[in-house]
Structures are given as C-alpha cells and as structure tokens.
Scaffold this motif. Structure first.
Motif, mmCIF file in Angstrom:
data_model
loop_
_atom_site.group_PDB
_atom_site.id
_atom_site.type_symbol
_atom_site.label_atom_id
_atom_site.label_comp_id
_atom_site.label_asym_id
_atom_site.label_seq_id
_atom_site.Cartn_x
_atom_site.Cartn_y
_atom_site.Cartn_z
ATOM 1 N N UNK A 133 10.140 44.611 -47.041
ATOM 2 C CA UNK A 133 9.659 45.835 -47.778
ATOM 3 C C UNK A 133 8.226 45.980 -48.508
ATOM 4 N N UNK A 134 7.366 44.806 -48.009
ATOM 5 C CA UNK A 134 6.091 44.828 -48.962
ATOM 6 C C UNK A 134 5.044 45.949 -48.557
ATOM 7 N N UNK A 135 5.063 46.430 -47.406
ATOM 8 C CA UNK A 135 4.331 47.589 -47.154
ATOM 9 C C UNK A 135 4.717 48.796 -47.682
ATOM 10 N N UNK B 186 6.516 47.890 -40.626
ATOM 11 C CA UNK B 186 7.133 48.020 -41.795
ATOM 12 C C UNK B 186 8.664 47.634 -41.431
ATOM 13 N N UNK B 187 9.161 46.424 -41.734
ATOM 14 C CA UNK B 187 10.395 45.999 -41.355
ATOM 15 C C UNK B 187 11.462 46.965 -41.495
ATOM 16 N N UNK C 46 5.140 34.051 -36.110
ATOM 17 C CA UNK C 46 6.543 34.242 -36.744
ATOM 18 C C UNK C 46 7.105 35.471 -37.271
ATOM 19 N N UNK C 47 7.976 35.834 -38.124
ATOM 20 C CA UNK C 47 8.449 37.033 -38.553
ATOM 21 C C UNK C 47 9.134 36.577 -39.906
ATOM 22 N N UNK D 250 2.601 42.999 -36.936
ATOM 23 C CA UNK D 250 1.147 42.831 -37.399
ATOM 24 C C UNK D 250 0.913 43.935 -38.217
ATOM 25 N N UNK D 251 0.474 43.435 -39.586
ATOM 26 C CA UNK D 251 0.469 44.574 -40.577
ATOM 27 C C UNK D 251 -0.397 45.636 -40.011
#
Length: 710
Positions: free
Chosen positions: A149-151, A485-486, A574-575, A620-621
C-alpha cells in the motif's frame, strides 16, 4: 488477491516483523476437532505469526521518517487536518486524559473487511487500504502500512500525515515511535474492543519500557465522537442458513466435536469472536461485511449449551428454527461483556484465543475472575485449579488461553465444500471468458474505457451467473503504473484509462452461494516489451514451480515460498507480499491459519483439504505490475517412495482460465514448463468451453491453443 500477513488474516500486530460431476454427500465419522491437537505450552511461542508492523530498527537512538508530502512532487502545502485537530481536542477531556491515540483498521472481531461504520482509520486519515494503523499525538499524526500500500498511501494521505513504510530499513514500529515522541509518563489511549488481547499486551509491554501507560477507553471511542451524525449506521441485513449440500456437515456434529475438545482441555466454554468461525460453525451466512458472507456476532459454546450474541432483527424465522434445532439461544449483541462477567462469577473456565478475542472481553473476564477468587478463596471453596502462564499454578479458574480449534477445522475442507468450490470456479471462469472477450474487442475498436468501467463490466458478467452473491474483494483493475500498486483500487475521477500499450493487471473474485473465487491475470493488448516479457515469464516460472511442488506432510507454507521466487531471485528481483493465502469455502477470501509466505513465523503445516492461493508477482514502481494467481487445494500425492513412512502432498488446481501466451518469453522456459502450460490450457478448454458459446467460446479457443518451442 494478496492477503494481510497474518495467520488469522488480521492486519495489525504491534510486536512482530508484519462442472465436474457432483460428489456424493459425505458424512464425517470422526470428530473434526480431534485430528490435530493443540499444545497449550507452545501456543504463545510457536504459533505467533510475524506481522507487518514489527521490523525492528537497525539503527540506535531515535528514528525519523519523512512526511508523506515529501514523497510527492508538486504538492501544495495543506492546512492541518480538521478531523485530527478535533480528535486532539478530546485528549484532555475528563475521563480520557491521553497524550496519544491509536486507530487500528479492525472492528471488534479483528476482521479484515469491515462494515463502513467501523472504518475509523480510513475516516480519520483518508487512507482506504485494508491494512494500516494510524497514531495521533498532540502534535503529530502518522500512519503505518505495508509494502502493498505504499503508493496508495502516498496518494491518499494529506501533508499533515507522516507515512511510515512498515518493513523498510530504519522505519520504527508504532511502539518505538511512541517511545521516541512522547515524554515519560505519557498516556496512550486505545479502544480495547479494536485490539486483540495479544496485540494490546504487546503494546503495553513495549511502551512501558519508556514509562508510557496504556489506557483502555471502554466507554467511548474518540473517533466516533467526532464522526457524530455522519457516521453510517451499523448493518442490519438478514442472516440466512447455509444449505447442507454446501456445508457438508450439520451444526450438531460440529458442536459435538467442539464440546469434546472443550472437555479435553478442561474448559467449560469457548468464546468465539472471529466472524467466519461463527458463520462456519453454525452453518449461517450474512451480508454485514463487504465481500464476506458473515454477520456481526459473538458465540459462546458451553459444554451443555450455546448462545449467539447478535442483533435479533437480523434473525429470520428460518434462522430461528435452525438455531433452535441446534439448541443455540439468542442474546443481544451488546450483552457479550455482561455474559462474560456472569460466567466468570460462576467460576467458568473460558477458552479464549487471545490472538483474536479482543482485549475488552479478555480483560473483563480476568477482572471478574479476580473478584470471584477473592470472594471464594478465603472460604476454601475453590476446587478448580489450572495452570495460567502469567502466574504459574494459581488458585481457582484462570482461563484456557489457546488458539481456537475452529480455525483449523474450517480450513480443512470437506468433500461438499470442495465440490462447491470446484463448481463455482467453473461458472466464474465462464463469466471471465465472456468478460475478456468483450474487453479485448472494445480495446481493439479503440473504445476508451477507464479502470472503473472495466471493473463494473466484470461485475455485470459475474452477476448473471447462478448463485452469485457479491465480489469477494474490491476488484483491482490497474493499467500501467497502477498495476504496480499491489492493492490498487480504481475510483471514479482519479482512475486511469486502460492503455492498450501497457500491461493491464486484473485481480478479482466473487462470492457464490457454494464457494469463493480469487483470480489474477496480467495481459497486454498490444506488443509487450522484452523487459515486460522477461518479468512475466519469470513470474510464470515461479507459479509453475509452486503448482508442481511435492512436499512431505507437516511442511509449513513458508518452506514452499522460495519455489515461487527463485526465478526472480536469479536476476535480483522479488515482490513485497506473500505468495499464498488460505481461502474460505463460501466464506472469507482470506482465511488462516495456513499461508505460503516468506514470513517464517507461521509454522502451520499445509494439510489435505486446505485451499491456498498461488500468486507470485513482480512490480516496478510507476511502471507496471504483474501477478498470476490461481487457487489450489492440497491433496495427497501417490509418490513411488514414502521416506520415513509419511505422506507426501501436492496441489490440485481449482482455477481454470487462460494465461496470456503472448507475454511468455519462450527462450526462458523449459520444455517441462511449456508442457505444464499446454496441459493447463487443455484442461481449461475441456472444463470451461461447455459453459460458453459464440464469441466467448471462440476467444477461449484462441487463448488455449498449444504453444511450441521455437
């Protein structure tokens, strides 16, 4: 869909790192709760699951974090948040007197998805992700969330808030931060109904190191005080009976097995607060919570009776008769604490799963027991002695503190539940084939569609299928950078138009009367880049590796996690999420206790009948996201050898839907992996094609054709 990282699917921890032919009706002859014993002496150690709010600081001294506003460009300076200011005004009110207040994501049942009226953290912070914790002091406001949830948090938090990227190097935990920003003697307030007893205990111990006091606010929730009339009303939807042809086992049999377990542990009753456990045990379903067919209720099962604490207006005559047949009495939902006190006053030995039962219930029980022992101890009337880890061998009843046996019993699906899951997945696949056929045609005709348009259309196709009830979570419809954005949620006014020249990630699921689905596919409507194909192929290789895994019984899920990551690791990728979560049968899309994750604290072994997701990814952000997800159920594998005389297990697929071949870099996959993909697509065609016709059937044929190594 990626779950919150926890054995019971609870996003808060304050002290840890963060149609097939129908099967015949099956009747159990063995007690379902007796298959796997729980050792109370190891419960609080080995069963503790590392959750996302607990990565310890690697540096010494105080830790600083940048405000969320510094992570975004061209951000206007905003005035202090009015809601936060109003909340702070309450800190000095009589009966409150606190210096900080913690707002978790949960309701009183530690649910992942919650009714709108309980979305206090989202209301106060503006951040709508399902996992996170807000902390407000007299001069600061901070929000913790994990990498999924960072983004999203960057976009949603105002400049008044500090975004704490939990799990990142140098980011403090909530307790570390409070110890740093508050002066010794400071008071930290919580609503004890919103914290599990374990989480509250860990928090109390952590902040006591700096002489901070944890204050339980039983009688009011400060966020509710400022929410006032605009706060949504509690849900009042009718409860329904979950038919035996889907449940597979009647309530009387489930209760009988549970009561045998009570006797075996010396408990006189068990308090059940997890909503899916209540629903499963009583073969009931509701619609109080978005995406989850559960109702707000507590259940107390005694050796000679049971009481359901629920709003009586939700109980239909059919449900009333159903409960009466199982000798379950009704009590008002908000009378749970008074019943706990009454039982304690009788010296009841209550079984409490302190990892899920809220602190208000546990502390009420302990306090009432202290009074009971005080009243009777001097008279020499206490006969019931039991070990309590907190004080050793104590006089009188002290409670049984172990994991709920219902969690594991619910996770081991019976044949009727598996049949329902298999059937609903095929109907779901038919809806998806119709949807993807429509979407590709629209895109190729240059029709402009937003991510919301796509999600709404998918819902339209699913809603036409027999037994459809709801989505199992908010559809993740992400084009291009939004796919990174996961747990992205597209919203009207801010979402993107689906770009045919970018990757498109769609993670969705449905609740049907007979089962629950969860599937992710990533596609490209144009020509993918070499980079996109390589990343997709490596994710696919991981997906195949996990799908084909064979492992000895008693293997916990974390042992298998590396299977899904290995191909990515080889090129340094990685993820930031687990690889698999448990899934309920016509219940929560995320359930415990099993998982497949790099978080090695969950030692629950994967067992026959469990359902898990297989969903490696790569993100990839600000560019793209990739995820491939199927649901699997654990089954016994007939291996030529049985070293150690034990069983070996593997997986059988529940999800049957094409994986886009255009995104596969053939040069990176082996002959065995090509064979797996071709065999899978052959099964997809065989199982799903009879359920579709016309253009959707042609689409399915086009997307399940054999792939050849060039």
């Amino acid at each position: 869909m990626q779950s919150v990282p926890s054995q019971a699917i609870r996003p808060l921890s304050l002290n840890a790192s963060l149609s097939s032919s129908r099967l015949p009706f099956f009747s159990f002859s063995l007690p379902i709760f007796h298959k796997f014993k729980i050792n109370p002496s190891i419960y609080n150690k080995s069963q503790k699951v590392p959750l996302f709010l607990t990565l310890r600081c690697c540096s010494s001294g105080s830790v600083t974090a940048k405000p969320s506003s510094e992570d975004r460009r061209n951000r206007d300076v905003q005035e202090p948040d009015e809601k936060v200011v109003a909340l702070r005004r309450l800190f000095s009110k009589p009966g409150i007197g606190i210096d900080a207040y913690i707002i978790p994501s949960q309701d009183a049942h530690q649910s992942e998805f919650i009714a709108e009226c309980y979305m206090r953290r989202a209301y106060i912070s503006g951040f709508t992700g399902s996992a996170g914790t807000a902390v407000v002091t007299k001069d600061k406001a901070a929000l913790w969330t994990d990498g999924r949830y960072f983004l999203q948090a960057e976009k949603q938090l105002s400049s008044s808030w500090i975004l704490m990227r939990a799990g990142s190097l140098g980011v403090p935990t909530t307790s570390e931060w409070l110890n740093d920003v508050l002066s010794p003697g400071g008071r930290v307030g919580i609503d004890p109904f919103l914290f599990s007893h374990d989480a509250a205990k860990e928090l109390k111990e952590a902040i006591s190191k700096k002489n901070l006091e944890l204050v339980y606010l039983y009688d009011l929730n400060p966020v509710d005080e400022i929410w006032k009339e605009s706060r949504p009303k509690p849900p009042n939807n009718p409860i329904r009976v979950h038919d035996m042809k889907y449940a597979g086992l009647d309530v009387a049999s489930k209760l009988s097995s549970l009561r045998a377990e009570l006797v075996g542990t010396g408990a006189s009753a068990i308090v059940i607060s997890m909503l899916d456990e209540v629903a499963w045990l009583l073969n009931l379903r509701g619609s109080d919570v978005p995406h989850s067919p559960v109702m707000y209720a507590y259940l107390i099962v005694e050796v000679d009776g049971a009481k359901l604490f629920v709003d009586n207006s939700k109980v239909t005559k059919e449900v009333m008769d159903h409960l009466k047949n199982a000798s379950v009495e009704l009590r008002p939902y908000d009378s749970i604490l008074s019943e706990i006190r009454r039982l304690a006053a009788q010296g009841a030995q209550l079984w409490l799963d302190t990892s899920s039962v809220n602190a208000a219930i546990v502390e009420t029980y302990k306090s009432a027991l202290d009074k009971y022992r005080s009243n009777l101890g001097s008279k020499g009337k206490i006969k019931n002695k039991r070990y309590d880890e907190s004080n050793g061998l104590s006089e009188g009843p002290s409670g049984v503190y172990m994991r709920s046996p219902i969690s594991l019993a619910k996770a081991l699906k019976n044949p009727a539940e598996l049949e329902g899951m298999q059937n609903c997945h095929l109907r779901d696949a038919a809806a998806l084939a119709q949807f993807w056929c429509w979407l590709e045609e629209e895109i190729h005709n240059n029709v402009e569609l937003t991510e919301v348009d796509v999600a709404d259309k998918l819902l339209e196709f699913r809603a036409k299928k027999e037994g459809f009830l709801d989505t199992s979570f908010d559809t993740i419809s992400g084009s291009g950078a939004n796919g990174a954005i996961i747990h992205y949620r597209a919203e009207i006014g801010s979402c993107s138009v689906v770009d045919p020249n970018k990757l498109f990630l769609l993670d969705s699921g449905a609740q049907y009367i007979d089962g629950t689905t969860d599937i992710t596919r990533t596609v490209h409507f144009g020509e993918p880049t070499a980079r996109e194909k390589e990343c997709f192929t490596r994710v696919l290789k991981g997906h195949i590796a996990l799908d084909q895994a064979v492992f000895p019984e008693n293997t916990p899920g974390f042992v298998l996690d590396a299977f899904a990551r290995s191909s990515l690791w080889k090129i340094g990728l990685d993820y930031r999420h687990g690889t698999g979560h448990g899934v309920g049968a016509a219940l929560n899309v995320h359930e415990g206790p099993q998982s497949i994750s790099y978080r090695y604290g969950n030692t629950t072994p994967l067992q026959k009948g469990m359902i898990v997701s297989n969903e490696p990814g790569y993100y990839e952000d600000h560019a793209f996201g990739i995820r491939i997800e199927n649901l699997l159920h654990v089954q016994e594998i007939n291996t030529p050898n049985r070293y150690g005389g034990i069983e070996y297990l593997g997986f059988e697929k529940l999800t049957f839907f094409p994986i886009q071949a255009k995104l596969v870099d053939i040069s990176l996959i082996s002959d065995d992996e090509i064979e797996w993909l071709n065999n899978y697509h052959s099964q997809v065609w065989e199982k799903v094609s009879p359920l579709v016709e016309g253009s959707a059937r042609q689409w399915l044929w086009n997307n399940t054709r054999v792939i050849h190594k060039q």
